[in-house]
Design a protein around this motif. Structure first.
Motif, PDB file in Angstrom:
ATOM      1  N   VAL A  39       0.892  -1.146  -0.093  1.00 42.02           N
ATOM      2  CA  VAL A  39      -0.031  -0.140  -0.117  1.00 42.02           C
ATOM      3  C   VAL A  39       0.836   1.300   0.187  1.00 42.02           C
ATOM      4  CG1 VAL A  39      -1.847   1.250   1.361  1.00 42.02           C
ATOM      5  CG2 VAL A  39      -1.824  -1.261   1.050  1.00 42.02           C
ATOM      6  N   GLY A  40       1.829   1.151   0.944  1.00 42.15           N
ATOM      7  CA  GLY A  40       2.768   2.361   0.839  1.00 42.15           C
ATOM      8  C   GLY A  40       3.690   2.580  -0.399  1.00 42.15           C
ATOM      9  N   ALA A  41       3.825   1.427  -1.217  1.00 41.01           N
ATOM     10  CA  ALA A  41       4.409   1.735  -2.581  1.00 41.01           C
ATOM     11  C   ALA A  41       3.576   2.205  -3.454  1.00 41.01           C
ATOM     12  CB  ALA A  41       4.812   0.401  -2.999  1.00 41.01           C
ATOM     13  N   ARG A  42       2.247   1.705  -3.447  1.00 40.93           N
ATOM     14  CA  ARG A  42       1.173   2.218  -4.554  1.00 40.93           C
ATOM     15  C   ARG A  42       1.053   3.750  -4.032  1.00 40.93           C
ATOM     16  NH1 ARG A  42      -5.294   1.467  -5.394  1.00 40.93           N
ATOM     17  NH2 ARG A  42      -5.321   3.282  -6.341  1.00 40.93           N
ATOM     18  N   PHE A  43       1.208   4.299  -2.735  1.00 42.91           N
ATOM     19  CA  PHE A  43       0.906   5.596  -2.504  1.00 42.91           C
ATOM     20  C   PHE A  43       1.991   6.394  -2.963  1.00 42.91           C
ATOM     21  CE2 PHE A  43       1.498   9.271   0.573  1.00 42.91           C
ATOM     22  CZ  PHE A  43       0.309   9.938   0.465  1.00 42.91           C
ATOM     23  N   SER A  44       3.405   5.967  -2.780  1.00 46.78           N
ATOM     24  CA  SER A  44       4.536   6.782  -2.908  1.00 46.78           C
ATOM     25  C   SER A  44       4.844   7.039  -4.430  1.00 46.78           C
ATOM     26  CB  SER A  44       5.864   6.090  -2.190  1.00 46.78           C
ATOM     27  OG  SER A  44       5.842   4.630  -2.962  1.00 46.78           O
ATOM     28  N   ILE A  45       4.416   6.148  -5.426  1.00 43.72           N
ATOM     29  CA  ILE A  45       4.692   6.298  -6.693  1.00 43.72           C
ATOM     30  C   ILE A  45       4.042   7.697  -7.288  1.00 43.72           C
ATOM     31  CG2 ILE A  45       5.042   3.749  -7.140  1.00 43.72           C
ATOM     32  CD1 ILE A  45       2.326   3.842  -8.660  1.00 43.72           C
ATOM     33  N   ASP A  46       3.029   8.047  -6.590  1.00 43.67           N
ATOM     34  CA  ASP A  46       2.319   9.398  -7.019  1.00 43.67           C
ATOM     35  C   ASP A  46       2.979  10.653  -6.748  1.00 43.67           C
ATOM     36  OD1 ASP A  46       0.278   8.042  -8.455  1.00 43.67           O
ATOM     37  OD2 ASP A  46      -0.810   8.238  -6.323  1.00 43.67           O
ATOM     38  N   HIS A  47       4.329  10.447  -5.699  1.00 48.37           N
ATOM     39  CA  HIS A  47       5.087  11.476  -5.157  1.00 48.37           C
ATOM     40  C   HIS A  47       6.464  11.438  -5.390  1.00 48.37           C
ATOM     41  CE1 HIS A  47       1.125  12.495  -2.799  1.00 48.37           C
ATOM     42  NE2 HIS A  47       1.211  11.080  -2.819  1.00 48.37           N
ATOM     43  N   ALA A  48       6.969  10.483  -5.976  1.00 52.27           N
ATOM     44  CA  ALA A  48       8.342  10.364  -6.072  1.00 52.27           C
ATOM     45  C   ALA A  48       8.962   8.861  -6.784  1.00 52.27           C
ATOM     46  CB  ALA A  48       9.473  10.478  -4.736  1.00 52.27           C
ATOM     47  N   PRO A  49       9.949   9.059  -7.382  1.00 51.44           N
ATOM     48  CA  PRO A  49      10.400   7.680  -7.719  1.00 51.44           C
ATOM     49  C   PRO A  49      10.310   6.476  -6.792  1.00 51.44           C
ATOM     50  CG  PRO A  49      11.797   9.328  -8.727  1.00 51.44           C
ATOM     51  CD  PRO A  49      10.770   9.980  -7.829  1.00 51.44           C
ATOM     52  N   ALA A  50      10.040   5.299  -7.106  1.00 51.84           N
ATOM     53  CA  ALA A  50      10.182   4.363  -5.870  1.00 51.84           C
ATOM     54  C   ALA A  50      11.412   3.994  -5.437  1.00 51.84           C
ATOM     55  CB  ALA A  50       9.588   2.963  -6.640  1.00 51.84           C
ATOM     56  N   SER A 226       7.711  17.710  -0.443  1.00 50.70           N
ATOM     57  CA  SER A 226       6.119  17.585  -0.339  1.00 50.70           C
ATOM     58  C   SER A 226       6.046  16.754   0.735  1.00 50.70           C
ATOM     59  CB  SER A 226       5.926  16.774  -1.834  1.00 50.70           C
ATOM     60  OG  SER A 226       6.036  15.517  -1.787  1.00 50.70           O
ATOM     61  N   SER A 227       4.619  16.948   1.170  1.00 55.53           N
ATOM     62  CA  SER A 227       4.018  16.297   2.208  1.00 55.53           C
ATOM     63  C   SER A 227       3.787  14.647   1.943  1.00 55.53           C
ATOM     64  CB  SER A 227       2.491  17.087   2.753  1.00 55.53           C
ATOM     65  OG  SER A 227       1.815  16.864   1.666  1.00 55.53           O
ATOM     66  N   GLY A 228       3.307  14.478   0.646  1.00 53.21           N
ATOM     67  CA  GLY A 228       3.260  13.070  -0.034  1.00 53.21           C
ATOM     68  C   GLY A 228       4.359  12.322   0.257  1.00 53.21           C
ATOM     69  N   PHE A 229       5.615  12.878  -0.198  1.00 55.97           N
ATOM     70  CA  PHE A 229       7.037  12.230  -0.151  1.00 55.97           C
ATOM     71  C   PHE A 229       7.196  11.918   1.447  1.00 55.97           C
ATOM     72  CE2 PHE A 229      11.654  12.380   0.604  1.00 55.97           C
ATOM     73  CZ  PHE A 229      11.979  11.326  -0.142  1.00 55.97           C
ATOM     74  N   ALA A 230       7.076  12.986   2.508  1.00 57.62           N
ATOM     75  CA  ALA A 230       7.191  12.772   3.577  1.00 57.62           C
ATOM     76  C   ALA A 230       6.385  11.590   4.137  1.00 57.62           C
ATOM     77  CB  ALA A 230       7.182  13.963   4.280  1.00 57.62           C
ATOM     78  N   VAL A 231       5.315  11.476   4.108  1.00 52.30           N
ATOM     79  CA  VAL A 231       4.125  10.409   4.377  1.00 52.30           C
ATOM     80  C   VAL A 231       4.720   8.990   3.807  1.00 52.30           C
ATOM     81  CG1 VAL A 231       2.086   9.649   4.282  1.00 52.30           C
ATOM     82  CG2 VAL A 231       2.254  12.156   4.685  1.00 52.30           C
ATOM     83  N   SER A 232       5.311   9.150   2.536  1.00 57.98           N
ATOM     84  CA  SER A 232       5.653   7.873   1.934  1.00 57.98           C
ATOM     85  C   SER A 232       6.706   7.384   2.768  1.00 57.98           C
ATOM     86  CB  SER A 232       5.868   7.865   0.623  1.00 57.98           C
ATOM     87  OG  SER A 232       4.737   8.669  -0.255  1.00 57.98           O
ATOM     88  N   VAL A 233       7.578   8.163   3.111  1.00 58.27           N
ATOM     89  CA  VAL A 233       9.189   7.451   3.878  1.00 58.27           C
ATOM     90  C   VAL A 233       8.771   7.263   5.137  1.00 58.27           C
ATOM     91  CG1 VAL A 233      11.324   8.471   4.630  1.00 58.27           C
ATOM     92  CG2 VAL A 233      10.652   9.074   2.233  1.00 58.27           C
TER      93      VAL A 233
END
Length: 309
Positions: A39-50, A226-233
């Motif tokens: 799920v985290g991988a799916r969310f993160s690809i919208d914000h930064a390279p995997a 971006s907040s999306g990248f921070a949340v992904s990490v």
């Protein structure tokens, strides 16, 4: 004087965990944490390279664990450190890179996940020549029943993509990489070993170096503002690495490689529940049936191993 490679505090901590937390509870937590990675991988690809997200996830975990790991790392021999570095490269860098790169090249995510879920079979097959890893007819039947359940759960997500034929081998190589690491880690516990947190630190640190190289081939290593990248990490560091890999190794200390791997047959179903709750993806009765079939397969594996003890 205790062995310098095995801190006394780690033995007490392991004993306390065995007394307080039943194995079934740890395995249930493992399934939830492991499925969070997809799920985290799916969310993160919208914000930064995997690979960039995975690199910073390993860096963050290494920084967080360092205060608890530094003492054991100073006392450990070079041989022990190198052993766990090798396990980390296989378990984290090899597994994640194989699955992620395959998807990036066009392998459908559902098919890549199904290939990765061959882990219990891959682990059992690789363990055939090792002492103390018998499974029996019931156990082998359970592995195939569990895989059938995974196929039922993933049925609606399966498709044949447009990736080059060789790309479909990448998730398979990633799965085999984790299977080898699982058996190596289990063997390492019978020898002089690091504690769980120092062990996880070594594996994350060496994987960070590998992902720095992979991410660097694609661009900058600078974090995305971006907040999306921070949340992904943060999501993947806390749930997928500390939770997923941490619980994977803890469960491995208390059971067999085949049992630990077979428990992950339930991760696709839990991943779909995550996706339903977070992204509104639909659920179906076939997923429920598949989950029940996977549970039956896991029960057969556990019963087979108890019969051989």
């Amino acid at each position: 004087m205790p062995d310098s490679d095995v801190p006394v505090i780690d033995r007490r901590t392991t004993t306390d965990v065995r007394i307080v937390i039943p194995l079934l509870v740890l395995e249930a937590a493992l399934v939830v944490a492991w499925s969070s990675g997809f799920v985290g991988a799916r969310f993160s690809i919208d914000h930064a390279p995997a690979f960039l997200v995975v690199f910073w996830r390993c860096v963050l975990v290494s920084l967080v664990l360092l205060p608890w790991a530094i003492g054991a790392l100073r006392r450990a021999s070079a041989a022990v450190l190198l052993r766990h570095a090798g396990i980390g490269l296989l378990a984290m860098a090899g597994y994640v890179a194989g699955v992620v790169k395959g998807i990036e090249l066009g392998v459908p995510a559902g098919l890549a996940a199904l290939i990765a879920d061959l882990l219990p079979l891959g682990t059992a097959l690789l363990a055939l020549g090792l002492p103390g890893h018998r499974l029996g007819r019931l156990g082998w039947t359970g592995l195939f029943v569990g895989l059938l359940g995974v196929a039922l759960v993933s049925h609606d997500a399966l498709a044949w993509g447009s990736a080059p034929l060789w790309a479909y081998g990448l998730p398979l190589l990633g799965m085999l990489s984790l299977a080898v690491a699982t058996l190596w880690q289990k063997h390492a516990h019978s020898e002089a070993s690091l504690g769980m947190l120092p062990n996880l630190w070594v594996q994350c640190a060496v994987s960070a170096v590998a992902f720095a190289w992979l991410a660097g081939l694609e661009g900058s290593l600078m974090p995305v503002a971006s907040s999306g990248f921070a949340v992904s990490v943060l999501w993947t560091a806390a749930l997928s690495t500390l939770g997923g890999y941490g619980l994977y190794w803890v469960c491995l200390r208390r059971s067999s490689p085949t049992r630990v791997a077979s428990v992950l047959y339930l991760s696709p179903a839990v991943t779909l529940v995550w996706a339903w709750a977070m992204f509104g993806e639909p659920l179906s009765w076939l997923m429920l049936v598949g989950t029940g079939v996977s549970g039956l397969g896991i029960w057969m594996v556990v019963r087979a191993e108890r019969a051989l003890q």
